[in-house]
Design a protein around this motif. Structure first.
Motif, PDB file in Angstrom:
ATOM      1  N   LEU A 133      46.275  43.228  23.954  1.00  8.96           N
ATOM      2  CA  LEU A 133      47.199  43.304  25.178  1.00  8.96           C
ATOM      3  C   LEU A 133      48.216  44.425  24.977  1.00  8.96           C
ATOM      4  O   LEU A 133      48.348  45.157  25.919  1.00  8.96           O
ATOM      5  N   ALA A 134      48.519  44.419  23.771  1.00  7.36           N
ATOM      6  CA  ALA A 134      49.849  45.683  23.762  1.00  7.36           C
ATOM      7  C   ALA A 134      49.038  46.633  23.921  1.00  7.36           C
ATOM      8  O   ALA A 134      49.908  47.869  24.124  1.00  7.36           O
ATOM      9  N   LEU A 135      47.925  47.033  23.212  1.00  6.70           N
ATOM     10  CA  LEU A 135      47.339  48.251  23.249  1.00  6.70           C
ATOM     11  C   LEU A 135      46.664  48.506  24.759  1.00  6.70           C
ATOM     12  O   LEU A 135      46.906  49.708  25.180  1.00  6.70           O
ATOM     13  N   LYS A 136      46.027  47.660  25.529  1.00  2.00           N
ATOM     14  CA  LYS A 136      45.600  47.969  26.855  1.00  2.00           C
ATOM     15  C   LYS A 136      46.321  47.645  27.936  1.00  2.00           C
ATOM     16  O   LYS A 136      46.237  48.223  29.032  1.00  2.00           O
ATOM     17  N   GLY A 137      47.437  47.030  27.771  1.00  2.00           N
ATOM     18  CA  GLY A 137      48.299  46.445  28.885  1.00  2.00           C
ATOM     19  C   GLY A 137      47.880  45.210  29.298  1.00  2.00           C
ATOM     20  O   GLY A 137      46.564  44.784  28.998  1.00  2.00           O
ATOM     21  N   ALA A 138      48.825  44.371  29.966  1.00  2.00           N
ATOM     22  CA  ALA A 138      48.568  43.018  30.072  1.00  2.00           C
ATOM     23  C   ALA A 138      48.307  42.746  31.855  1.00  2.00           C
ATOM     24  O   ALA A 138      48.413  41.628  32.296  1.00  2.00           O
ATOM     25  N   GLU A 139      48.065  43.921  32.369  1.00  2.00           N
ATOM     26  CA  GLU A 139      47.766  43.707  33.972  1.00  2.00           C
ATOM     27  C   GLU A 139      46.694  43.021  34.203  1.00  2.00           C
ATOM     28  O   GLU A 139      45.609  43.336  33.610  1.00  2.00           O
ATOM     29  N   VAL A 140      46.883  42.093  34.868  1.00  2.00           N
ATOM     30  CA  VAL A 140      45.918  41.175  35.347  1.00  2.00           C
ATOM     31  C   VAL A 140      45.274  41.368  36.835  1.00  2.00           C
ATOM     32  O   VAL A 140      46.421  40.981  37.625  1.00  2.00           O
ATOM     33  N   PHE A 141      44.113  41.441  37.300  1.00  2.00           N
ATOM     34  CA  PHE A 141      44.044  41.425  38.700  1.00  2.00           C
ATOM     35  C   PHE A 141      43.508  40.133  39.347  1.00  2.00           C
ATOM     36  O   PHE A 141      42.577  39.617  38.614  1.00  2.00           O
ATOM     37  N   THR A 142      43.901  39.458  40.193  1.00  2.00           N
ATOM     38  CA  THR A 142      43.413  38.209  40.610  1.00  2.00           C
ATOM     39  C   THR A 142      42.862  38.155  42.100  1.00  2.00           C
ATOM     40  O   THR A 142      42.919  39.172  42.900  1.00  2.00           O
ATOM     41  N   THR A 143      42.436  37.106  42.229  1.00  2.00           N
ATOM     42  CA  THR A 143      41.887  36.641  43.430  1.00  2.00           C
ATOM     43  C   THR A 143      41.946  35.112  43.782  1.00  2.00           C
ATOM     44  O   THR A 143      42.696  34.489  43.161  1.00  2.00           O
ATOM     45  N   THR A 144      41.656  34.506  44.903  1.00  2.00           N
ATOM     46  CA  THR A 144      41.717  33.287  45.209  1.00  2.00           C
ATOM     47  C   THR A 144      40.371  32.612  45.291  1.00  2.00           C
ATOM     48  O   THR A 144      39.301  33.180  45.640  1.00  2.00           O
ATOM     49  N   PRO A 145      40.373  31.264  45.304  1.00  2.00           N
ATOM     50  CA  PRO A 145      38.801  30.656  45.568  1.00  2.00           C
ATOM     51  C   PRO A 145      38.284  30.876  46.976  1.00  2.00           C
ATOM     52  O   PRO A 145      37.234  30.941  47.007  1.00  2.00           O
ATOM     53  N   GLU A 146      39.216  31.142  48.108  1.00  2.00           N
ATOM     54  CA  GLU A 146      38.859  31.382  49.320  1.00  2.00           C
ATOM     55  C   GLU A 146      38.171  32.760  49.635  1.00  2.00           C
ATOM     56  O   GLU A 146      37.527  32.689  50.569  1.00  2.00           O
ATOM     57  N   GLN A 147      38.716  33.803  48.900  1.00  2.00           N
ATOM     58  CA  GLN A 147      38.198  34.939  48.937  1.00  2.00           C
ATOM     59  C   GLN A 147      36.580  35.181  49.091  1.00  2.00           C
ATOM     60  O   GLN A 147      35.994  34.576  48.360  1.00  2.00           O
ATOM     61  N   LYS A 148      36.009  35.899  49.947  1.00  2.00           N
ATOM     62  CA  LYS A 148      34.503  36.171  50.044  1.00  2.00           C
ATOM     63  C   LYS A 148      34.183  37.038  49.094  1.00  2.00           C
ATOM     64  O   LYS A 148      34.787  38.021  48.435  1.00  2.00           O
ATOM     65  N   LEU A 149      32.662  36.900  48.592  1.00  2.00           N
ATOM     66  CA  LEU A 149      32.286  37.572  47.380  1.00  2.00           C
ATOM     67  C   LEU A 149      32.203  39.281  47.760  1.00  2.00           C
ATOM     68  O   LEU A 149      32.533  40.022  46.850  1.00  2.00           O
ATOM     69  N   LYS A 150      31.955  39.501  49.073  1.00  2.00           N
ATOM     70  CA  LYS A 150      32.147  40.989  49.451  1.00  2.00           C
ATOM     71  C   LYS A 150      33.373  41.587  49.081  1.00  2.00           C
ATOM     72  O   LYS A 150      33.484  42.680  48.701  1.00  2.00           O
ATOM     73  N   GLU A 151      34.621  40.826  49.327  1.00  2.00           N
ATOM     74  CA  GLU A 151      35.791  41.405  48.954  1.00  2.00           C
ATOM     75  C   GLU A 151      36.260  41.424  47.678  1.00  2.00           C
ATOM     76  O   GLU A 151      36.577  42.559  47.207  1.00  2.00           O
ATOM     77  N   VAL A 152      35.705  40.539  46.778  1.00  2.00           N
ATOM     78  CA  VAL A 152      35.587  40.855  45.462  1.00  2.00           C
ATOM     79  C   VAL A 152      34.870  41.902  44.893  1.00  2.00           C
ATOM     80  O   VAL A 152      35.243  42.717  44.125  1.00  2.00           O
ATOM     81  N   ALA A 153      33.821  42.171  45.302  1.00  2.00           N
ATOM     82  CA  ALA A 153      32.918  43.039  44.963  1.00  2.00           C
ATOM     83  C   ALA A 153      33.763  44.401  45.079  1.00  2.00           C
ATOM     84  O   ALA A 153      33.516  45.550  44.583  1.00  2.00           O
ATOM     85  N   ALA A 154      34.203  44.558  46.602  1.00  2.00           N
ATOM     86  CA  ALA A 154      35.004  45.832  46.866  1.00  2.00           C
ATOM     87  C   ALA A 154      35.994  46.123  45.831  1.00  2.00           C
ATOM     88  O   ALA A 154      36.482  47.243  45.496  1.00  2.00           O
ATOM     89  N   GLU A 155      36.838  45.137  45.470  1.00  2.00           N
ATOM     90  CA  GLU A 155      37.990  45.234  44.739  1.00  2.00           C
ATOM     91  C   GLU A 155      37.608  45.728  43.135  1.00  2.00           C
ATOM     92  O   GLU A 155      38.164  46.397  42.714  1.00  2.00           O
ATOM     93  N   LEU A 156      36.557  45.101  42.856  1.00  2.00           N
ATOM     94  CA  LEU A 156      36.088  45.401  41.476  1.00  2.00           C
ATOM     95  C   LEU A 156      35.621  46.812  41.373  1.00  2.00           C
ATOM     96  O   LEU A 156      36.164  47.566  40.564  1.00  2.00           O
ATOM     97  N   ALA A 157      34.794  47.195  42.588  1.00  2.00           N
ATOM     98  CA  ALA A 157      34.387  48.623  42.391  1.00  2.00           C
ATOM     99  C   ALA A 157      35.577  49.582  42.512  1.00  2.00           C
ATOM    100  O   ALA A 157      35.663  50.678  41.897  1.00  2.00           O
ATOM    101  N   ARG A 158      36.785  49.247  43.448  1.00  2.00           N
ATOM    102  CA  ARG A 158      37.836  50.017  43.528  1.00  2.00           C
ATOM    103  C   ARG A 158      38.662  50.266  42.293  1.00  2.00           C
ATOM    104  O   ARG A 158      39.181  51.207  42.121  1.00  2.00           O
ATOM    105  N   ARG A 159      38.712  49.308  41.748  1.00  2.00           N
ATOM    106  CA  ARG A 159      39.664  49.384  40.333  1.00  2.00           C
ATOM    107  C   ARG A 159      38.823  49.589  39.166  1.00  2.00           C
ATOM    108  O   ARG A 159      39.533  50.045  38.192  1.00  2.00           O
ATOM    109  N   GLY A 160      37.385  49.658  39.123  1.00  2.00           N
ATOM    110  CA  GLY A 160      36.578  49.965  38.046  1.00  2.00           C
ATOM    111  C   GLY A 160      36.669  48.985  37.032  1.00  2.00           C
ATOM    112  O   GLY A 160      36.682  49.451  35.756  1.00  2.00           O
ATOM    113  N   ILE A 161      36.861  47.806  37.353  1.00  2.00           N
ATOM    114  CA  ILE A 161      36.834  46.729  36.568  1.00  2.00           C
ATOM    115  C   ILE A 161      35.719  45.641  36.472  1.00  2.00           C
ATOM    116  O   ILE A 161      34.785  45.675  37.428  1.00  2.00           O
TER     117      ILE A 161
END
Length: 143
Positions: A7-35
């Motif tokens: 974590l010290a080397l890569k950084g500890a930033e964590v991207f989150t979502t909620t259980p209610e969010q739609k999968l299409k929104e998560v897919a867009a977020e993953l693609a946008r952030r490259g994670i």
């Protein structure tokens, strides 16, 4: 080596979502952030699971494109072991292998402080092996 070191080397930033969010929104977020995954945080601020690109593909494979309208809660990974900063890289590799998970949240006192991926573990192992190789090469060269 501990997970804290990764974590010290890569950084500890964590991207989150909620259980209610739609999968299409998560897919867009993953693609946008490259994670490859987001940590799912419930309404009480606790880790409820992880939703990954693999979870999204499995949902589409099972239900077609309509699955992208489903909520994260229907497809996220849950009930798996978390890591702590004191866990070792070997602990992470063992857990990822046994549980077939590519992303593990790191908790401190019940709160998310990082996310370790299989890529992070592999990078650490390669860096360690390369450092050992260089040290051996230098030792042999000076002997």
């Amino acid at each position: 080596m501990s997970i804290a070191r990764i974590l010290a080397l890569k950084g500890a930033e964590v991207f989150t979502t909620t259980p209610e969010q739609k999968l299409k929104e998560v897919a867009a977020e993953l693609a946008r952030r490259g994670i490859g995954a987001l940590v799912v945080i419930d309404r009480w601020g606790e880790v409820a699971g992880v939703v990954s690109e693999t979870d999204i593909l499995a949902a589409i494979g099972a239900r077609g494109a309509d699955a992208l309208e489903d909520s994260v809660a229907n497809h996220m990974g849950r009930n798996f072991r978390f890591l702590t900063e004191k866990d070792t890289v070997d602990d992470a590799m063992e857990t990822m292998t046994i549980e077939r998970r590519r992303h593990l949240p790191v908790l401190r006192d019940g709160h998310i402080v990082g996310l370790v991926s299989i890529g992070d573990v592999v990078k650490y192992r390669i860096d360690t092996i390369e450092a050992e190789r260089l040290a051996l090469h230098q030792y042999i060269a000076t002997a």
